[in-house]
Structures are given as structure tokens and as C-alpha cells.
Design a protein around this motif. Structure first.
Motif, short mmCIF file in Angstrom:
data_model
loop_
_atom_site.label_atom_id
_atom_site.label_comp_id
_atom_site.label_asym_id
_atom_site.label_seq_id
_atom_site.Cartn_x
_atom_site.Cartn_y
_atom_site.Cartn_z
N ASP A 1 0.79 -0.98 -0.06
CA ASP A 1 0.05 0.22 0.16
C ASP A 1 0.99 1.13 -0.02
O ASP A 1 0.91 1.86 1.00
CB ASP A 1 -0.85 0.03 1.34
N ALA A 2 1.60 1.25 -1.19
CA ALA A 2 2.65 2.44 -1.25
C ALA A 2 2.85 2.82 -2.55
O ALA A 2 2.94 2.02 -3.38
CB ALA A 2 3.73 2.30 -0.41
N ALA A 3 3.14 4.09 -2.88
CA ALA A 3 3.44 4.44 -4.23
C ALA A 3 4.89 4.16 -4.46
O ALA A 3 5.63 4.33 -3.72
CB ALA A 3 3.06 5.90 -4.55
N PRO A 4 5.08 3.81 -5.77
CA PRO A 4 6.70 3.40 -6.02
C PRO A 4 7.30 4.57 -6.18
O PRO A 4 6.91 5.97 -6.38
CB PRO A 4 6.49 2.91 -7.66
N ARG A 5 8.73 4.71 -5.64
CA ARG A 5 9.47 6.07 -5.67
C ARG A 5 10.84 5.75 -6.42
O ARG A 5 11.83 4.94 -5.72
CB ARG A 5 9.74 6.42 -4.42
N PRO A 6 11.12 6.06 -7.46
CA PRO A 6 12.33 5.75 -8.21
C PRO A 6 13.38 6.23 -7.85
O PRO A 6 14.74 5.94 -8.31
CB PRO A 6 11.82 6.02 -9.91
N GLU A 7 13.38 7.31 -6.92
CA GLU A 7 14.65 8.35 -6.81
C GLU A 7 15.22 7.73 -5.21
O GLU A 7 14.32 7.07 -4.24
CB GLU A 7 14.48 9.85 -6.86
N TRP A 8 16.36 8.16 -5.24
CA TRP A 8 16.94 8.02 -3.87
C TRP A 8 16.54 9.38 -2.96
O TRP A 8 16.40 10.31 -3.76
CB TRP A 8 18.43 8.03 -3.83
N ILE A 9 16.64 9.53 -1.82
CA ILE A 9 16.53 10.36 -0.77
C ILE A 9 17.57 10.51 0.18
O ILE A 9 17.67 9.37 0.74
CB ILE A 9 15.00 10.55 -0.18
N VAL A 10 18.47 11.59 0.03
CA VAL A 10 19.63 11.67 0.72
C VAL A 10 19.71 12.92 1.35
O VAL A 10 19.89 14.08 0.71
CB VAL A 10 20.91 11.30 -0.04
N ALA A 11 19.69 12.85 2.88
CA ALA A 11 19.63 14.02 3.69
C ALA A 11 18.56 15.06 3.14
O ALA A 11 18.78 15.99 3.19
CB ALA A 11 21.05 14.78 3.59
#
Length: 296
Positions: free
Chosen positions: A244-254
Motif C-alpha cells: 500500500d505504497a506508491a513506487p519511488r524511483p529516486e533516492w532521498i539523501v539528507a
């Protein structure tokens, strides 16, 4: 260095430790565990991750343990990094009657089955942007062929293998288990292959508090913990677990978004300049490469 001393003021003796304090020792997961178990009834001193300690700080840790009421520790081998930081060595510095709880260091591949975090003593420098290796990028750099994604059955098999390894290590004499907490699989279980999320830390914290004799309660910090780096959540992984989550193709850094392609290009350049390191990475990732190759 000044900011570090301020952050760890109780550890360095620049601020008084609370009465009845304990210590949580281990890798980057240890501070997250401290956050969820620490309360007025169960105070715990914030300390650096064990791999960050130098010789003077190792001595300081032993001095701190001499007055501690409890120790929560991941298993650490004797003379870790040439310092007396093994679990048995730390335990020996505790006063008589202090409680000890051994907890697992957790890795889970189910949400990031493309990823590996490696410690290569001959190559201490981390890859650029993010300190993780992607099997697809490694294969590309090495001239190997793997698919862009895995079928759901292979995703689940890699998840099962990581849980089985965790279960094996838990059976070596740990006091609390985490291996049963990966079902059902939800997005918040892991930020990266070695950074669990709140969905793991909170129930594991409850078990630690209970193992310490239930003198306190688990504390929800009200924010995502161990979340400074978040790996992509790819659509085929979402589908494999029906998340139950949307895909996220990016990294999140700081807090900043970093594209997966930017990481890929930076890592390809990194490997191209270091063929010996690439060979070592390929060797260490051989089982994962085989799994991915078989899915082609």
C-alpha cells in the motif's frame, strides 16, 4: 569535532549521565534502538556507532560501562578494529548485576533486492552519492548481463534468504529475535538493505524493554528514524508484495532527491577507475549476481 562532543556530551563526560543509565552499542541501528527504548524509567546514554570509535573513545566507553545498569549490544567480535570493543570485552566492564541484552544486527533484502552494502577492508572508500552497490550497475560495469527487475517469486526468495540468515544468527545465543517481524512486508520495514524503519524498530524495542525486565516502555519518536538515506522503492517490488505504497524511483539523501540514474552514472565512473575494487565487488556479490542472471 566540537559538534560531535556536544552531540555525545554524556558519553564524553561533558554532561552528567542520568541515574541508572544504560548503553546501547552496535552499528548505525544501535542509536535507533536507543531512541525507542530510552525513557525516564530506562535512561540510555547516546554514544557513537561502534565503527566510529577510536582508541580513546573505546576507553571512554569502558569507563562509562563501569557505572551502567544495563548494556544492549549487537554481537561484536573481540578486538573489533583492533580495539577492545567485542561484546564479551564490553560486558566484562559492567558492574555486577548489570543487565545484558544481545540483539541482532538486521539486514532485509525484500524491499531492495538489487542492493548490497559491502565492507571491503582493502577498499575503505565508499561509492559516491550513496554507500550502496546496485547489482545491475555492478553487472553493467563488469560486462555481465542481468535483467532490469526480478519476478515476484525471486523477490520473495531473496527476502526469505535474508530472514533465514537473520534467524541463523539469532540462534547463536541472542536474547531477542527480529526475524519474525518481517511478515507482513510493509514499506516502513526498511529504508535500505541495512537500515530498518520504524515498523521494525518499535516492536523490536518492545522486546528489548521486556528483556530488560520491563522497567520502561517503548517510545515512538514521532518521526521516521534511521531515514537519512532512502533507497528507491521500485514498482516491481511494490507489485511483488502488493504494498500500500506508491513506487519511488529516486533516492532521498539528507532530505534531497537524487535520481537513480545519477547514482548509476557516478558508480559506473567509480568502478571504471578502480578495476581491482570492481573485481572484489563482483566476487562478494556473486550469489546475488547469480540470482539476477538466472532471472534473465
Amino acid at each position: 569535532m566540537i559538534a560531535r562532543r556536544v552531540h555525545y556530551a554524556e558519553f564524553f563526560g561533558d554532561a552528567p549521565a542520568p541515574d541508572g543509565y544504560g548503553v546501547v552499542v552496535g552499528n548505525c541501528q544501535a542509536e535507533s534502538l536507543r531512541l525507542v527504548i530510552a525513557s525516564e524509567q530506562l535512561p540510555a546514554v547516546r554514544i557513537p556507532a561502534v565503527h566510529e570509535l577510536d582508541a580513546a573513545e573505546a576507553s571512554r566507553l569502558h569507563a562509562l560501562l563501569a557505572g551502567a545498569s544495563f548494556l544492549v549490544s549487537q554481537p561484536i567480535r573481540d578486538d573489533y578494529r583492533g580495539l577492545p570493543l567485542g561484546t564479551a570485552q564490553l560486558r566484562a566492564s559492567l558492574p555486577s548485576g548489570a543487565r545484558v541484552v544481545l540483539v541482532p544486527a538486521v539486514r532485509f533484502a525484500g524491499l531492495h533486492p538489487f542492493q548490497a552494502v559491502l565492507r571491503l577492508p582493502a577498499f575503505p572508500e565508499d561509492p559516491p552519492l550513496v554507500a550502496y552497490h546496485d547489482v545491475r550497475t555492478v553487472a553493467e560495469a563488469a560486462g555481465l548481463s542481468v535483467p532490469a527487475h526480478l519476478p515476484a517469486s525471486a523477490v520473495r526468495a531473496l527476502a526469505d534468504a535474508s530472514v533465514a540468515e537473520l534467524r541463523r544468527r539469532e540462534a547463536l545465543g541472542l536474547d531477542v529475535a527480529a526475524s519474525d517481524l518481517f511478515s507482513p512486508v510493509v514499506e516502513d520495514l526498511a529504508r535500505t538493505v541495512n537500515h530498518p524503519g520504524n515498523a521494525l524498530f518499535l516492536p523490536l524495542g518492545e522486546r528489548i524493554v521486556e528483556a530488560l525486565g520491563s522497567p520502561g516502555r517503548v517510545v515512538d519518536p514521532g518521526r521516521p528514524i534511521l531515514a537519512s538515506v532512502r533507497a528507491p522503492l521500485e514498482s516491481w517490488v511494490v507489485d511483488a508484495w502488493n504494498l500500500d505504497a506508491a513506487p519511488r524511483p529516486e533516492w532521498i539523501v539528507a532530505g534531497e532527491t537524487v535520481s537513480a540514474d545519477a547514482v548509476r552514472r557516478a558508480h559506473l565512473a567509480y568502478y571504471a577507475k578502480r578495476p581491482a575494487l570492481l573485481a572484489a565487488v563482483v566476487d562478494r556479490m556473486a550469489p546475488l549476481l547469480r540470482t539476477w542472471s538466472a532471472a534473465a
